[in-house]
Design a protein around this motif. Structure first.
Motif, short mmCIF file in Angstrom:
data_model
loop_
_atom_site.label_atom_id
_atom_site.label_comp_id
_atom_site.label_asym_id
_atom_site.label_seq_id
_atom_site.Cartn_x
_atom_site.Cartn_y
_atom_site.Cartn_z
N SER A 299 -21.93 113.51 -10.15
CA SER A 299 -23.18 112.93 -9.63
C SER A 299 -24.36 113.31 -10.51
O SER A 299 -25.25 112.51 -10.76
CB SER A 299 -23.40 113.39 -8.20
N THR A 300 -24.35 114.56 -11.00
CA THR A 300 -25.43 114.98 -11.89
C THR A 300 -25.41 114.19 -13.19
O THR A 300 -26.45 113.76 -13.70
CB THR A 300 -25.30 116.49 -12.17
N GLN A 301 -24.20 114.00 -13.75
CA GLN A 301 -24.11 113.21 -14.98
C GLN A 301 -24.54 111.77 -14.74
O GLN A 301 -25.22 111.17 -15.58
CB GLN A 301 -22.67 113.24 -15.49
N ALA A 302 -24.17 111.20 -13.61
CA ALA A 302 -24.56 109.81 -13.33
C ALA A 302 -26.07 109.69 -13.19
O ALA A 302 -26.67 108.74 -13.72
CB ALA A 302 -23.86 109.33 -12.05
N SER A 303 -26.69 110.64 -12.53
CA SER A 303 -28.14 110.59 -12.38
C SER A 303 -28.83 110.77 -13.72
O SER A 303 -29.84 110.12 -14.01
CB SER A 303 -28.60 111.68 -11.40
N ALA A 304 -28.26 111.64 -14.58
CA ALA A 304 -28.84 111.82 -15.91
C ALA A 304 -28.71 110.56 -16.75
O ALA A 304 -29.64 110.17 -17.46
CB ALA A 304 -28.17 113.00 -16.61
N ALA A 305 -27.54 109.89 -16.65
CA ALA A 305 -27.36 108.64 -17.39
C ALA A 305 -28.31 107.57 -16.89
O ALA A 305 -28.88 106.80 -17.68
CB ALA A 305 -25.91 108.17 -17.27
N ALA A 306 -28.51 107.49 -15.57
CA ALA A 306 -29.44 106.49 -15.03
C ALA A 306 -30.86 106.77 -15.48
O ALA A 306 -31.62 105.85 -15.82
CB ALA A 306 -29.35 106.49 -13.50
N ALA A 307 -31.23 108.06 -15.51
CA ALA A 307 -32.57 108.41 -15.99
C ALA A 307 -32.75 108.06 -17.46
O ALA A 307 -33.81 107.56 -17.87
CB ALA A 307 -32.83 109.90 -15.75
N THR A 308 -31.70 108.29 -18.26
CA THR A 308 -31.79 107.93 -19.68
C THR A 308 -31.92 106.43 -19.87
O THR A 308 -32.72 105.97 -20.70
CB THR A 308 -30.53 108.44 -20.41
N ALA A 309 -31.15 105.66 -19.11
CA ALA A 309 -31.25 104.20 -19.21
C ALA A 309 -32.63 103.71 -18.79
O ALA A 309 -33.20 102.80 -19.41
CB ALA A 309 -30.17 103.54 -18.35
N GLU A 310 -33.19 104.33 -17.76
CA GLU A 310 -34.53 103.94 -17.33
C GLU A 310 -35.57 104.26 -18.39
O GLU A 310 -36.49 103.47 -18.64
CB GLU A 310 -34.85 104.67 -16.02
N LEU A 311 -35.41 105.40 -19.04
CA LEU A 311 -36.35 105.76 -20.10
C LEU A 311 -36.24 104.80 -21.29
O LEU A 311 -37.26 104.41 -21.88
CB LEU A 311 -36.10 107.20 -20.56
N LEU A 312 -35.00 104.43 -21.63
CA LEU A 312 -34.84 103.48 -22.73
C LEU A 312 -35.44 102.12 -22.39
O LEU A 312 -36.05 101.47 -23.25
CB LEU A 312 -33.34 103.32 -23.05
N LYS A 313 -35.28 101.70 -21.14
CA LYS A 313 -35.86 100.43 -20.73
C LYS A 313 -37.38 100.47 -20.80
O LYS A 313 -38.03 99.52 -21.28
CB LYS A 313 -35.40 100.10 -19.30
N LYS A 314 -37.96 101.57 -20.35
CA LYS A 314 -39.41 101.69 -20.43
C LYS A 314 -39.88 101.75 -21.88
O LYS A 314 -40.94 101.21 -22.23
CB LYS A 314 -39.86 102.95 -19.68
N GLN A 315 -39.08 102.39 -22.74
CA GLN A 315 -39.44 102.46 -24.15
C GLN A 315 -39.43 101.07 -24.78
O GLN A 315 -40.33 100.71 -25.56
CB GLN A 315 -38.48 103.38 -24.89
N GLU A 316 -38.43 100.27 -24.45
CA GLU A 316 -38.38 98.89 -24.97
C GLU A 316 -39.57 98.07 -24.47
O GLU A 316 -40.16 97.29 -25.23
CB GLU A 316 -37.07 98.23 -24.55
N GLU A 317 -39.91 98.25 -23.23
CA GLU A 317 -41.06 97.51 -22.70
C GLU A 317 -42.36 97.93 -23.37
O GLU A 317 -43.21 97.10 -23.70
CB GLU A 317 -41.15 97.74 -21.19
N LEU A 318 -42.49 99.23 -23.63
CA LEU A 318 -43.68 99.69 -24.33
C LEU A 318 -43.72 99.16 -25.76
O LEU A 318 -44.80 98.79 -26.27
CB LEU A 318 -43.72 101.23 -24.34
N ASN A 319 -42.58 99.12 -26.42
CA ASN A 319 -42.55 98.56 -27.78
C ASN A 319 -42.93 97.08 -27.78
O ASN A 319 -43.65 96.61 -28.67
CB ASN A 319 -41.16 98.74 -28.38
N ARG A 320 -42.43 96.35 -26.77
CA ARG A 320 -42.78 94.93 -26.69
C ARG A 320 -44.28 94.74 -26.45
O ARG A 320 -44.91 93.88 -27.08
CB ARG A 320 -42.00 94.28 -25.55
N LYS A 321 -44.84 95.55 -25.57
CA LYS A 321 -46.29 95.45 -25.34
C LYS A 321 -47.09 95.84 -26.57
O LYS A 321 -48.14 95.24 -26.87
CB LYS A 321 -46.68 96.33 -24.15
#
Length: 350
Positions: free
Chosen positions: A90-112
């Protein structure tokens, strides 16, 4: 000693007792070089036979080596972007979800950031002179050509990033339609060379090539380009109306009605028995026309869905049309002249 015996000493001297180890039966079986131990002594065997020779005991087997500790593999070096193993699943899954969310936010910031950079370049370009000093770059013609480019087109700079793929696809669709018309002209020419009775189709194929190539670019591609560039409802409505008619022509080109100047399926199947080589070329053109027709219908539906998401409306298109008409200097001059003439006629009337 006798006195002690007479006195009734219950504990006689040890020397007086019989020594059991002095028994001749025991003494003769004492260890010797030929008979070293009592392990092989059997009191029930025949005493007349000599005892067996001494055999040294077999060496004890070598002790097994202690089990070695399990080898520890060196830990694999993790990459900077790979999440570490911090505990349970569960800890690994939450860490992976947090990483994916950070990558998504990073892509959105790059697009902006890219969008802001594009707008900044556009503002700088307008500040330096605007559209008056902007050099047209389409069609790309050499400098020595007497005809110069008529339009300025830069999808990466003028179109928002979320619409760039759609605009690029429509540009490629226009190029494919032009190529299909050119191949259609050569197919009709080849048929005319082997069958002179198809001259009308050859003439119409030349007309379609000369007419549709520039008109399609000006009538439906440029309105679509300007609609996405400035979010213009009026240009969206112009594009929808004209491109719908263009899709109808795409379908007619794919069908290939004989005598219309289109190398579609019907025309190709008509000549497949008599002129196989020409029929193959016409079948290729018909296949290209079919792909263009399907892609045109798909893109019309996609652009309509994007148009609905932008919040445009028919009222907004009317306002843009009115503002564009009244902001045109020629229209204002004509309107002023008409108003002045009407007023002069009114004063001259009896």
């Amino acid at each position: 000693m006798a006195q002690n015996r007479d006195g009734g000493n219950p504990f006689p001297d040890s020397g007086e007792l019989d020594n059991p180890f002095q028994d001749p039966a025991v003494i003769q079986h004492r260890p010797s070089q030929q008979y070293a131990t009592l392990d092989v002594y059997n009191p029930f065997e025949n005493r007349e036979q000599p005892p067996p020779a001494y055999e040294p005991p077999a060496p004890a087997p070598a002790p097994l080596p202690p089990p070695s500790a399990p080898s520890v593999q060196p830990s694999r070096k993790l990459s900077p972007t790979e999440p570490k193993n911090y505990g349970s699943y569960s800890t690994q899954a939450s860490a992976a979800a947090a990483t994916a969310e950070l990558l998504k936010k990073q892509e959105e910031l790059n697009r902006k950031a890219e969008e802001l950079d594009r707008r900044e370049r556009e503002l700088q370009h307008v500040a330096l002179g605007g559209a008056g000093t902007r050099q047209n770059n389409w069609p790309p013609l050499p400098s020595f050509c007497p005809v110069q480019p008529c339009f300025f087109q830069d999808i990466s700079m003028e179109i928002p990033q979320e619409f760039q793929k759609t605009v690029s696809t429509m540009y490629y669709l226009w190029m494919c339609s032009t190529l299909a018309l050119l191949l259609n002209f050569f197919a009709c020419l080849a048929r005319f060379c082997v069958d002179t009775s198809s001259g009308s189709g050859f003439g119409l194929s030349m007309l379609w090539l000369l007419l549709f190539t520039p008109c399609s670019f000006v009538c439906w591609y440029r309105p679509m380009y300007k609609a996405f560039r400035s979010d213009s409802s009026f240009n969206f409505f112009v594009f929808f109306f004209i491109f719908f008619v263009q899709d109808v022509f795409f379908v007619l080109q794919a069908i290939g009605i004989p005598g219309w100047g289109f190398s579609g399926w019907v025309t190709a199947l008509v000549v497949v028995g008599s002129k196989p080589a020409v029929a193959v070329l016409m079948l290729l053109v018909a296949l290209l026309f079919t792909g263009i027709a399907v892609l045109g219908i798909v893109m019309l539906k996609r652009i309509h869905s994007l148009y609905r998401q932008t919040g445009a409306s028919f009222q907004k298109a009317q306002q843009e049309f009115a503002a564009g008409v009244f902001s045109n200097p020629a229209v204002r001059t004509a309107a002023a002249n008409a108003a002045a003439g009407a007023a002069e006629n009114a004063f001259r009337a009896p």
